[in-house]
Motif scaffolding. Sequence first.
Motif, short mmCIF file in Angstrom:
data_model
loop_
_atom_site.label_atom_id
_atom_site.label_comp_id
_atom_site.label_asym_id
_atom_site.label_seq_id
_atom_site.Cartn_x
_atom_site.Cartn_y
_atom_site.Cartn_z
N PHE B 6 72.78 -67.07 4.81
CA PHE B 6 71.90 -65.81 5.75
C PHE B 6 70.47 -66.53 5.78
O PHE B 6 70.36 -67.50 5.17
CB PHE B 6 71.23 -64.51 4.75
CG PHE B 6 71.02 -65.34 3.32
CD1 PHE B 6 70.08 -65.45 2.58
CD2 PHE B 6 72.10 -64.99 2.42
CE1 PHE B 6 69.79 -66.47 1.31
CE2 PHE B 6 71.77 -66.08 1.12
CZ PHE B 6 70.66 -66.60 0.53
N ASP B 7 69.84 -65.81 6.44
CA ASP B 7 67.93 -66.39 6.58
C ASP B 7 67.67 -65.68 5.60
O ASP B 7 67.25 -64.80 4.70
CB ASP B 7 67.43 -65.78 8.26
CG ASP B 7 67.30 -66.98 8.95
OD1 ASP B 7 68.50 -67.91 8.97
OD2 ASP B 7 67.39 -66.12 10.13
N TYR B 8 66.11 -66.39 5.13
CA TYR B 8 65.43 -66.67 3.48
C TYR B 8 63.88 -66.17 4.20
O TYR B 8 63.11 -67.04 4.88
CB TYR B 8 65.77 -67.53 2.72
CG TYR B 8 64.66 -66.92 1.57
CD1 TYR B 8 65.34 -66.87 0.54
CD2 TYR B 8 63.58 -67.79 1.81
CE1 TYR B 8 64.56 -65.93 -0.97
CE2 TYR B 8 62.57 -67.95 0.23
CZ TYR B 8 62.66 -66.77 -0.86
OH TYR B 8 62.28 -66.48 -1.81
N ILE B 31 65.95 -59.02 -1.79
CA ILE B 31 66.38 -58.88 -2.62
C ILE B 31 65.12 -59.37 -4.01
O ILE B 31 63.73 -59.91 -3.63
CB ILE B 31 66.63 -60.44 -3.13
CG1 ILE B 31 67.02 -61.17 -4.25
CG2 ILE B 31 65.63 -61.78 -2.13
CD1 ILE B 31 68.28 -62.48 -4.39
N LEU B 51 67.52 -61.74 3.61
CA LEU B 51 66.95 -61.75 3.02
C LEU B 51 65.42 -61.55 2.86
O LEU B 51 65.49 -62.77 3.05
CB LEU B 51 67.62 -62.51 1.16
CG LEU B 51 68.69 -62.33 1.35
CD1 LEU B 51 69.23 -62.80 -0.73
CD2 LEU B 51 69.11 -61.10 0.57
N ASP B 53 62.92 -61.79 -0.03
CA ASP B 53 62.42 -61.69 -1.50
C ASP B 53 60.97 -61.99 -1.89
O ASP B 53 59.69 -62.10 -0.69
CB ASP B 53 62.91 -63.73 -1.30
CG ASP B 53 62.50 -63.58 -3.00
OD1 ASP B 53 62.41 -62.69 -3.91
OD2 ASP B 53 63.00 -64.28 -3.47
#
Lengths: 167, 291
Positions: B6-8, B31, B51, B53
Amino acid sequence: MPDADIRMRVNGVTRRATVPPRLTLADYLREHCGLTGTHLGCEHGVCGACTVLLDGEAVRACLVFAVQADDADVTTVEGIAAPDGELSPVQAAFRDNHGLQCGFCTPGFVLSVTALLRDNPDPTDEEIREGLSGNLCRCTGYQGILKAVRAAAGTAAGGAAAAEEPR
Amino acid sequence: MKPAAFDYHAPADAAEAVALLSGLGEDAKIIAGGQSLVPMLALRLAVPEHLVDLRRADGLRGIERRDGVLRIGACTTQAMIERSAEVARDVPLLARATPLIGHFQIRNRGTIGGSLAHADAAAEYPAVALALGARIQARSPRGERTVPADRFFTGMWTTELAEDELLTAVDFPVRDGRAGFAIEEFARRGGDFAIAGAAVAVELDGDDRVRRCGIGLFGLGSTPLRAAAAEASVTGAAVAGIDADEVGRAAVAESGSVPADLHASADHRRHVGAVVVTRAWRRAVQEAAHA
Ligand SMILES: Cc1cc2nc3c(=O)[nH]c(=O)nc-3n(C[C@H](O)[C@H](O)[C@H](O)COP(=O)(O)OP(=O)(O)OC[C@H]3O[C@@H](n4cnc5c(N)ncnc54)[C@H](O)[C@@H]3O)c2cc1C
Ligand code: FES
Ligand code: FES
């Protein structure tokens, strides 16, 4: 899916790396840092074998991505003993009280108990049991582990030795 | 047992998080503590492409008293709630529920926003939010809104939140008057999700009649449940004349879909559910009578 640059202090040593976001902190420590003391049992948060200290707090390293620990301080079981190799009070108590058999679960217990005794240096038996409930052991039957925690709590330094205060 | 790629993203505040969510659409997932989401990613029950964060998002963490409510930021961890003197004094039910969540290592990461947004039918916080009539604050590109807890949990693991909506805080009414609170659950081992549990909040008037009552149930349906009919049946009644066992039976009778799994059959859950409601009711009433 671009990789991310991360920097963290692991057992006092600053480490930089470029990692895929899906890499867990546990896999980062084991595969990129060569710190294989952090064990993986279940990889979904249940067994506690992967417990490390993240900014001083005990956490499941299998439930944190390495990118999420960017800028953080991490302590693994390799960072618990004194630099000259002398075991921490918790480690010594596990050795002396039959707190381990095969040793697979031990790193997770040592980190959990180190944090537990830092925050509560004189726990009751019930508090010890509650504090141990997040770590599974398939060998010892737990009684040796309980004895070890009681013994470590009795030593003057308790668990404080290697655990830094949380930020 | 490894998550898919996934890309963060780590936005700097709630506004940036909401903008990312609306830009990325349904391929993005928030997340927070990761204590429910990461296991789902590892088991590939969830496979988001992005995601988002909240770890660097300013203003989503903290506990603050404001006119009659205690506002708890979405990213406040369960461990912070457990240690908070304000929570213990102002929202005792939340303080008593927190040590029942998982283990201390889980509570060091898990957040109140994550617990509510995840909406697990067996989780403690949703039932507490229902019993207390908490109000959930949310933010999307369309603005901010407040959702009362009893309209928040809409189905199995689903809530009133839209795909591009962020839970920002939860407001709990501050303890007031002759009130009492209790949470009771039965789990096979400490730290496990409960087979069944109940959170009860009761307020008595000067004549020992029930002025207000909230009963939240967990583990007893496909969603967190409020036992509205049981609440109504005791409200206004003289507390001395209320049969605690009957409150338990009535509360559990409201659930149309008691789950059955390898831990407990539906009948067993219903039985345990009635017992925990009865116990929580007795303790809450006792506390209110002495408040
Ligand atoms: C071994 C173990 C035992 C556990 N036992 C219990 C227990 O007994 N009781 C219990 O209640 N829980 C238990 N949990 C779950 C734990 O409480 C989680 O912390 C909690 O359910 C989710 O919080 P989180 O912050 O970790 O959320 P995450 O895992 O990060 O997210 C969960 C979900 O919520 C969404 N989300 C998170 N924050 C927001 C937000 N601000 N706005 C919108 N959506 C959001 C995410 O997109 C995701 O879908 C346990 C977990 C483990 C691993
Ligand atoms: S490997 Fe992390 S908890 Fe089991
Ligand atoms: S010593 Fe073998 S699993 Fe604990």
